[in-house]
Design a protein around this motif. Structure first.
Motif, PDB file in Angstrom:
ATOM      1  N   THR A   1      -2.381 -31.371   1.698  1.00  0.00           N
ATOM      2  CA  THR A   1      -1.871 -30.021   1.954  1.00  0.00           C
ATOM      3  C   THR A   1      -0.688 -29.680   1.071  1.00  0.00           C
ATOM      4  O   THR A   1      -0.669 -28.639   0.392  1.00  0.00           O
ATOM      5  CB  THR A   1      -1.472 -29.888   3.433  1.00  0.00           C
TER       6      THR A   1
ATOM      7  N   ASP B   1      -1.444 -29.604  -2.725  1.00  0.00           N
ATOM      8  CA  ASP B   1      -2.192 -28.395  -3.079  1.00  0.00           C
ATOM      9  C   ASP B   1      -1.297 -27.166  -3.046  1.00  0.00           C
ATOM     10  O   ASP B   1      -1.406 -26.270  -3.899  1.00  0.00           O
ATOM     11  CB  ASP B   1      -3.376 -28.227  -2.121  1.00  0.00           C
ATOM     12  N   TYR B   2      -0.400 -27.080  -2.080  1.00  0.00           N
ATOM     13  CA  TYR B   2       0.542 -25.956  -2.040  1.00  0.00           C
ATOM     14  C   TYR B   2       1.425 -25.929  -3.287  1.00  0.00           C
ATOM     15  O   TYR B   2       1.696 -24.862  -3.855  1.00  0.00           O
ATOM     16  CB  TYR B   2       1.444 -26.062  -0.804  1.00  0.00           C
TER      17      TYR B   2
ATOM     18  N   TYR C   1      -1.639 -26.633  -6.706  1.00  0.00           N
ATOM     19  CA  TYR C   1      -3.013 -26.122  -6.699  1.00  0.00           C
ATOM     20  C   TYR C   1      -4.016 -27.193  -7.161  1.00  0.00           C
ATOM     21  O   TYR C   1      -5.001 -26.885  -7.824  1.00  0.00           O
ATOM     22  CB  TYR C   1      -3.147 -24.874  -7.584  1.00  0.00           C
ATOM     23  N   ILE C   2      -3.749 -28.435  -6.794  1.00  0.00           N
ATOM     24  CA  ILE C   2      -4.682 -29.525  -7.053  1.00  0.00           C
ATOM     25  C   ILE C   2      -4.717 -30.440  -5.836  1.00  0.00           C
ATOM     26  O   ILE C   2      -3.762 -30.482  -5.048  1.00  0.00           O
ATOM     27  CB  ILE C   2      -4.301 -30.356  -8.300  1.00  0.00           C
ATOM     28  N   ILE C   3      -5.831 -31.144  -5.677  1.00  0.00           N
ATOM     29  CA  ILE C   3      -5.932 -32.186  -4.653  1.00  0.00           C
ATOM     30  C   ILE C   3      -6.396 -33.451  -5.369  1.00  0.00           C
ATOM     31  O   ILE C   3      -7.563 -33.557  -5.748  1.00  0.00           O
ATOM     32  CB  ILE C   3      -6.920 -31.807  -3.538  1.00  0.00           C
TER      33      ILE C   3
ATOM     34  N   GLY D   1     -11.607 -24.917  -6.098  1.00  0.00           N
ATOM     35  CA  GLY D   1     -11.433 -26.136  -6.879  1.00  0.00           C
ATOM     36  C   GLY D   1     -12.323 -27.266  -6.383  1.00  0.00           C
ATOM     37  O   GLY D   1     -12.721 -27.298  -5.212  1.00  0.00           O
TER      38      GLY D   1
ATOM     39  N   ASP E   1     -11.320 -29.250  -3.287  1.00  0.00           N
ATOM     40  CA  ASP E   1     -11.735 -28.806  -1.949  1.00  0.00           C
ATOM     41  C   ASP E   1     -13.045 -29.472  -1.540  1.00  0.00           C
ATOM     42  O   ASP E   1     -13.265 -29.762  -0.354  1.00  0.00           O
ATOM     43  CB  ASP E   1     -11.890 -27.285  -1.925  1.00  0.00           C
TER      44      ASP E   1
ATOM     45  N   GLU F   1      -4.757 -16.262  -6.683  1.00  0.00           N
ATOM     46  CA  GLU F   1      -5.287 -17.484  -6.101  1.00  0.00           C
ATOM     47  C   GLU F   1      -4.460 -17.926  -4.903  1.00  0.00           C
ATOM     48  O   GLU F   1      -3.257 -17.680  -4.831  1.00  0.00           O
ATOM     49  CB  GLU F   1      -5.283 -18.608  -7.144  1.00  0.00           C
TER      50      GLU F   1
ATOM     51  N   PRO G   1      -4.226 -21.649  -2.443  1.00  0.00           N
ATOM     52  CA  PRO G   1      -4.774 -22.992  -2.252  1.00  0.00           C
ATOM     53  C   PRO G   1      -5.576 -23.037  -0.950  1.00  0.00           C
ATOM     54  O   PRO G   1      -5.078 -22.646   0.112  1.00  0.00           O
ATOM     55  CB  PRO G   1      -3.524 -23.869  -2.176  1.00  0.00           C
TER      56      PRO G   1
ATOM     57  N   GLY H   1      -7.193 -25.895   0.176  1.00  0.00           N
ATOM     58  CA  GLY H   1      -7.105 -27.208   0.810  1.00  0.00           C
ATOM     59  C   GLY H   1      -6.229 -27.257   2.048  1.00  0.00           C
ATOM     60  O   GLY H   1      -6.609 -27.876   3.057  1.00  0.00           O
TER      61      GLY H   1
END
Length: 313
Positions: free
Chosen positions: A134, A137-138, A141-143, A210, A213, A267, A269, A271
């Motif tokens: 979380t 991603d915040y 913008y990636i996990i 992404g 997700d 965009e 996020p 996730g």
């Protein structure tokens, strides 16, 4: 074994403390994993004066309060986010303890089944992974795969080793069945998200979601089973609605003022909202499944069987 209520309360406090310690470690993971840094070495230190943080100052929540939110050596402000994440994870673990242990069906002489403690640990592990995903991603913008792929492996492995660890309807009676439940949940969670990602990316002619997700949903399915994965995906839209409306309002205002727009203005996020939905399901599944969701999925089972001859039970 029989446990008296004073001991249960003490155990609950212990679970909160463990959760805050895990939250402290997650703070390290959230910062370092996206930059491919070790989460073990070197130890935490001030980013300005590079002074190592003393063990006493590293105590979750209490250390930040004792320092009054500043580095002991140079006075650099320490973000409030660190103790807030520690407290958040502690409270989430405590909530899982109440749901999985205190609300568990008791045996003779008010005994708490051993599987309740195993389920608590299983859910706590997933909760920690969701918190890490979380906040990364915040921020970026990636996990990272280090979170989700590791989670998939752990969900499958623990579900196979302890086939009764998942709540109904995904509790299994054999190691092979426990592995099968996890694999099917992984495929449904990841496949559903990948399908939506492909469709809407083609529709909007740009990446709509992404791939992180997709792997996040696969991890959720590996832990919780396919029914919870499906529900997490669709419930996440409600958790993200307020953020989406805020982004839309900001976007419209900037367009009306002629302000140059960036990709971040278009965009959000996704996730974090998948994670929130999964966390909510873990905390309410004991009542949600028998009270509502079981009947809903039974209806889906009948529809799929009638139309396609497919058994999705």
């Amino acid at each position: 074994m029989f446990i008296a209520w004073p001991i249960l309360i003490a155990l609950g406090f212990g679970v909160f403390v463990v959760g805050s310690v895990v939250g402290s470690f997650l703070n390290v993971c959230i910062y370092r994993i996206p930059w491919q840094k070790s989460v073990i070495w070197p130890g935490s230190r001030c980013p300005r004066c590079f002074e190592a943080i003393a063990p006493g100052d590293n105590v979750p929540i209490v250390g930040w309060l004792a320092l009054r939110g500043e580095c002991r050596s140079c006075g650099l402000p320490i973000s409030k986010r660190y103790p807030l994440i520690e407290a958040l994870v502690g409270l989430l673990f405590l909530g899982l303890y109440v749901v999985d242990v205190l609300c568990a069906d008791r045996g003779a002489w008010d005994q708490i089944p051993t599987t309740a403690m195993a389920t608590l640990g299983f859910h706590a592990l997933l909760m920690a992974l969701l918190v890490a995903a979380t906040f990364i991603d915040y921020d970026l913008y990636i996990i990272p795969d280090q979170v989700t792929v590791t989670g998939m492996i752990l969900g499958l492995a623990i579900g196979a080793a302890l086939p009764e660890v998942r709540p109904a309807p995904n509790s299994a009676s054999s190691h092979l069945a426990g592995l099968g439940v996890g694999i099917f949940g992984l495929l449904v969670g990841g496949g559903l998200t990948a399908g939506f990602r492909t469709f809407f990316s083609a529709l909007f002619r740009r990446e709509a979601m992404g791939f992180g997700d997709v792997t996040l949903m696969a991890m959720i399915g590996a832990f919780l089973g396919w029914q919870a994965a499906v529900m997490s995906f669709f419930f996440s839209a409600f958790f993200g609605l307020a953020h989406a409306l805020f982004k839309l309002t900001t976007y419209v205002q900037k367009r009306m003022r002629g302000v140059q727009l960036s990709s971040a203005d278009r965009e959000i996020p996704f996730g974090p909202y998948l994670s929130m939905a999964a966390a909510c399901l873990m905390l309410t599944w004991r009542w949600l499944w028998p009270g509502w969701a079981e009947g809903l999925f039974r209806s889906f089972h009948a529809i799929f069987w009638f139309l396609l001859g497919v058994d999705v039970g």
